[in-house]
Design a protein around this motif. Sequence first.
Motif, short mmCIF file in Angstrom:
data_model
loop_
_atom_site.label_atom_id
_atom_site.label_comp_id
_atom_site.label_asym_id
_atom_site.label_seq_id
_atom_site.Cartn_x
_atom_site.Cartn_y
_atom_site.Cartn_z
N SER A 69 1.06 -1.06 0.08
CA SER A 69 -0.15 0.06 0.10
C SER A 69 1.14 1.19 0.17
CB SER A 69 -1.34 0.28 1.23
OG SER A 69 -0.81 1.09 2.33
N ASN A 121 0.04 4.13 1.51
CA ASN A 121 -0.17 4.75 2.60
C ASN A 121 0.84 3.59 3.45
OD1 ASN A 121 -2.05 6.51 1.49
ND2 ASN A 121 -2.97 5.91 2.89
N GLN A 168 -1.63 -2.08 -6.42
CA GLN A 168 -1.18 -2.39 -4.29
C GLN A 168 -1.76 -3.91 -4.26
OE1 GLN A 168 -1.42 1.55 -2.36
NE2 GLN A 168 -3.64 1.33 -3.81
N ARG A 217 -5.42 -0.13 0.81
CA ARG A 217 -6.41 0.18 1.81
C ARG A 217 -7.52 0.96 1.86
NH1 ARG A 217 -1.16 -0.35 6.84
NH2 ARG A 217 -1.38 2.36 6.83
N GLY A 218 -8.34 1.32 1.97
CA GLY A 218 -9.42 2.25 1.63
C GLY A 218 -10.04 2.89 3.21
N ALA A 232 -2.43 5.01 -7.81
CA ALA A 232 -2.59 5.08 -6.38
C ALA A 232 -1.12 5.64 -6.23
CB ALA A 232 -1.90 3.98 -6.08
N GLY A 265 -11.30 7.50 -4.32
CA GLY A 265 -11.74 7.62 -3.01
C GLY A 265 -9.71 8.56 -2.37
N GLY A 299 -3.46 9.35 0.75
CA GLY A 299 -3.23 8.29 -0.01
C GLY A 299 -5.00 8.95 -1.34
N ILE A 300 -3.89 8.44 -2.60
CA ILE A 300 -5.55 9.21 -3.31
C ILE A 300 -4.79 8.10 -4.71
CG2 ILE A 300 -5.99 10.79 -5.06
CD1 ILE A 300 -4.36 13.14 -3.61
N GLY A 301 -6.31 6.94 -4.62
CA GLY A 301 -6.45 6.45 -5.39
C GLY A 301 -7.59 6.87 -6.86
C1 BTN Z 1 -11.24 4.96 0.85
O1 BTN Z 1 -12.26 5.57 -0.87
O2 BTN Z 1 -12.39 4.37 1.06
C2 BTN Z 1 -10.30 5.64 0.42
C3 BTN Z 1 -9.52 5.49 -0.67
C4 BTN Z 1 -7.72 5.08 -1.07
C5 BTN Z 1 -7.01 4.42 -1.38
C6 BTN Z 1 -5.44 4.77 -1.73
S1 BTN Z 1 -4.87 4.37 -3.87
C7 BTN Z 1 -3.66 4.88 -2.23
C8 BTN Z 1 -3.62 4.83 -1.16
N1 BTN Z 1 -2.69 3.98 -0.61
C9 BTN Z 1 -3.76 2.76 -0.06
O3 BTN Z 1 -3.64 2.16 0.36
N2 BTN Z 1 -4.79 3.57 0.03
C10 BTN Z 1 -4.53 4.89 -0.93
#
Ligand code: BTN
Length: 263
Positions: free
Chosen positions: A26, A28, A50, A54-55, A70, A125, A143-145
């Motif tokens: 990840s 993050n 990844q 993680r969300g 990501a 997200g 963290g931006i996906g």
């Molecule tokens: C969500 O909407 O639940 C948040 C999602 C966040 C995803 C991004 S991808 C880059 C960064 N690394 C992670 O493990 N999560 C965030």
Amino acid sequence: MNETTLRRDLASLPLSDLRFFEQIDSTNAEALRWLDSGAPDGALVIADGQTAGRGRLSRRWVTLPGSALAFSVIFRPRPAELEHPGLFSPLGALAVAQALEVGYGLQPQVKWPNDVLLDGRKVCGILAETAWTGQRLDGLVVGIGINVLPGAVPPSEDLLFPAVSVEEALGASLAREDLLRASLAFLFAWRERLSSPHFLQAWEARLAYRWEAVQVESAGSEPVRGTLVGISTAGDLRLVLSSGEEVHIYAGDVRLRPAEPKL
Ligand code: BTN
């Protein structure tokens, strides 16, 4: 996507450092590890794929190689920013929304606190995570996906909220690096005005469901239903209940939904 071209494409940005991975657990998690070992303010971790993304609310976030963006930006909050660390995730959402507007002519909305929607479906997200030493906030990772290609969107049965990719909404293909650069440029620019009236107005102007009936759910408490009227100066959601009372909802672990009609 590779490290050499990324470094070239991002050279004009105020990034302090960059780590690129073909695949990682990840971004993050890596950013938090790097923070722990001394990462500088404004450093970027980016991965093509990844394996344990993680969300929010402890959910999984799937990033298949070649289909998405990501990345995680590391912040060492400045003294003034320590007053409102909760604004860093909407900072990410606003930056991606503006990158989609300015670069591609799209009309994204921000689903409070920090999802970006296109045509009412989730395209991005944000997960902000913090690192503390005792009571002191040492660092913050945003963290931006972003679902860029259609292949980034999980099957609908795995989704709690409808999702879309940028390419699907745009009806054309695009270079992930361009969207990345624009998102980061807006992120660093808005950081300088975090918590300013201008920042809050820009966020509020893109709010999804504004003036509509919504329901806010948080674990262990009854859902709150009301009309979404805006954002407070602290970044809380402002709802007006049917009684006329205005309540403010702190982001925390909450879910926002359009309200189901009462039967
Ligand atoms: C969500 O909407 O639940 C948040 C999602 C966040 C995803 C991004 S991808 C880059 C960064 N690394 C992670 O493990 N999560 C965030």
